[in-house]
Design an enzyme around this catalytic site. Structure first.
Site, short mmCIF file in Angstrom:
data_model
loop_
_atom_site.label_atom_id
_atom_site.label_comp_id
_atom_site.label_asym_id
_atom_site.label_seq_id
_atom_site.Cartn_x
_atom_site.Cartn_y
_atom_site.Cartn_z
N CYS A 77 0.93 -1.22 -0.05
CA CYS A 77 -0.02 0.06 -0.02
C CYS A 77 0.81 1.19 -0.06
O CYS A 77 1.86 1.16 0.52
CB CYS A 77 -0.76 0.00 1.13
N ASN A 298 -14.98 -11.77 -19.12
CA ASN A 298 -15.64 -10.85 -18.10
C ASN A 298 -16.64 -9.80 -18.58
O ASN A 298 -17.66 -9.75 -17.81
CB ASN A 298 -14.20 -10.18 -17.43
N GLU A 314 -8.79 -11.71 -27.58
CA GLU A 314 -7.45 -11.82 -26.59
C GLU A 314 -6.31 -12.52 -26.91
O GLU A 314 -6.22 -13.41 -27.85
CB GLU A 314 -8.06 -12.70 -25.24
N ASP A 341 -2.72 -11.45 -31.03
CA ASP A 341 -1.79 -10.32 -30.57
C ASP A 341 -2.24 -9.11 -31.03
O ASP A 341 -1.75 -8.66 -32.16
CB ASP A 341 -0.26 -10.88 -31.01
N ASP A 362 -10.34 -3.10 -23.25
CA ASP A 362 -9.81 -3.14 -21.73
C ASP A 362 -8.35 -3.57 -21.64
O ASP A 362 -8.12 -4.82 -21.50
CB ASP A 362 -10.68 -4.15 -20.98
N CYS A 388 -6.45 0.79 -17.15
CA CYS A 388 -5.64 0.56 -16.00
C CYS A 388 -4.36 1.43 -15.90
O CYS A 388 -3.48 1.26 -14.94
CB CYS A 388 -5.13 -0.84 -15.81
#
Length: 432
Positions: A77, A298, A314, A341, A362, A388
């Site tokens: 953290c 997902n 993917e 890829d 994503d 992300c």
């Protein structure tokens, strides 16, 4: 090194406070914006220096007492000393700064942040393990903040409680093994139905050691896996046919996965994120959707409940097979999957040539710029981008706006990783 006083002017993207001493940037671990601190230098570099807080002389009103006794030593953290509301506000600022500085764009609407419980949320994690000869004992934990050593911890407040509350017990287990020096790490994977521990061992374990692992799993309701080599070497020790899964009840979907498969770390936030993404994407019953970097389905399988056809792509072949298996298990016939890829040019493939009304992205930290050379196609009216890494999202937002003529309608952050500096975000792009 020298100890001095300084005013902290900002919070850096890695969660450290920022100040300037003699015109040179100094990144200060444990400091918050608006504080005056006594700092001690820990490293000097050509363009910046590093330091740590020795004393807080004037505290930020957003400072709180960290829950974890190991905070500041353990590197798991970075922000437990900052109240959760201020953490999410800081992440929102990082996202908007990246849009303006890198992408030269700004969302028309800033979405309210998605937040959840900041404790016990990690269902995936990797603990290092090391028998320290000088101490004569085992250490199990995340790496220390300096990255060189294994943090000596007894519990973890952000891991799934089944594991986080048993770090001491896991350490004692490993200390009892003949092959304790051969255990290098422990992967944690928690489904809705089962929590798995994967023990990476450098040499074969003895019969008594494997029996001790089995007994620990039985006593603590863990599935035990062994990993003697690469990812493909992972195999169940007990029970013999352990299957991990999680449920997305809003879509009547159950997703099976293997212990080392990529899944979103925060299960509760994952469910909210899927709902959020589908609300923004707003599929109609006749729509065709392309889901890139789809993993084990997902987003793909929930989308298939709302759209006419969904194509998932993917790069990892194993995840593609799991996605196909999950589609079959859930009785979903309108989702197809391809292994490709996505960092390479795929414009000649059948799936890339097809027409889609909606696109969901994503990608990993590197982003989706290679894909955006040839997608989205002219038929695509809406793109939802789950990110992300805010810098790659900002760069790709610039591409979607400048090259493809989309408008950045809205964007916001999702607190997938509370108490860390990691910024997860989502953005909606539309054609006029």
């Amino acid at each position: 090194m020298t100890s001095i006083e300084a005013d902290i002017t900002d919070l850096g993207h890695d969660g450290r406070g920022v100040t300037h001493v003699a015109g040179k940037a100094v990144f200060v671990a444990g400091a918050l914006a608006g504080e005056r601190v006594g700092l001690r230098y820990t490293g000097k570099h050509r363009h910046y220096d590093e330091a740590t807080v020795e004393e807080v002389l004037r505290a930020s009103p957003d400072r709180v007492v960290p829950r974890c006794a190991h905070f500041g030593v353990c590197g798991g953290c970075a922000l437990q000393h900052l109240m959760p509301e201020a953490q999410i506000a800081a992440k929102q600022r990082v996202l908007l700064e990246n849009f303006e500085r890198i992408g030269k764009v700004r969302p028309e609407e800033i979405l309210p942040p998605l937040t959840g419980s900041p404790w016990g949320y990690r269902r995936r994690g990797r603990l290092s393990a090391k028998f320290v000869e000088k101490k004569g004992r085992m250490l199990v934990g995340f790496r220390e903040t300096n990255g060189r050593y294994v943090a000596d911890i007894e519990r973890c407040e952000i891991l799934h409680p089944a594991v986080g509350e048993r770090i001491g017990a896991i350490t004692a287990l490993l200390e009892s093994l003949e092959g304790k020096r051969e255990i290098a790490q422990i992967e944690i994977a928690a489904g809705d139905n089962l929590v798995a521990l994967v023990f990476r061992h450098l040499k074969p374990l003895s019969g008594p050691d494997t029996q001790a692992l089995i007994a620990f799993g039985q006593a603590n309701d863990f599935a035990i896996f062994l990993q003697p080599g690469g990812i493909d070497s992972v195999a169940p020790l007990w029970p013999a046919h352990a299957q991990l899964s999680f449920v997305l009840p809003e879509y009547d979907v159950t997703l099976d996965f293997r212990p080392l498969d990529f899944i979103q770390v925060n299960g509760g936030m994952n469910r909210r994120m899927i709902d959020h993404a589908l609300t923004l994407l707003a599929p109609r019953p006749g729509d065709r959707v392309l889901d890139l970097f789809c993993g084990l389905g997902n987003f793909t399988l929930p989308l298939a409940r709302r759209a006419a056809q969904v194509v998932g792509v993917e790069g990892e072949a194993g995840l593609v097979q799991r996605a196909r298996d999950n589609a079959a298990k859930n009785g979903i016939a309108n989702a197809t999957f391809h292994s490709a890829d996505l960092s390479a040019d795929q414009r000649a493939t059948v799936w890339a040539k097809a027409a889609y009304e909606l696109l969901l992205l994503d990608p990993p930290r590197s982003g989706a710029d290679a894909v955006l050379d040839y997608l989205p196609r002219k038929t695509t009216r809406r793109v939802v981008y789950v990110s992300c890494h805010p810098a790659s999202l900002a760069r790709d937002a610039g591409i979607l706006v400048e090259k493809h003529g989309f408008k950045l309608r809205s964007a916001g952050v999702m607190d997938m990783f509370p108490h860390t500096a990691h910024v997860e975000s989502i953005a909606l792009f539309e054609k006029d």
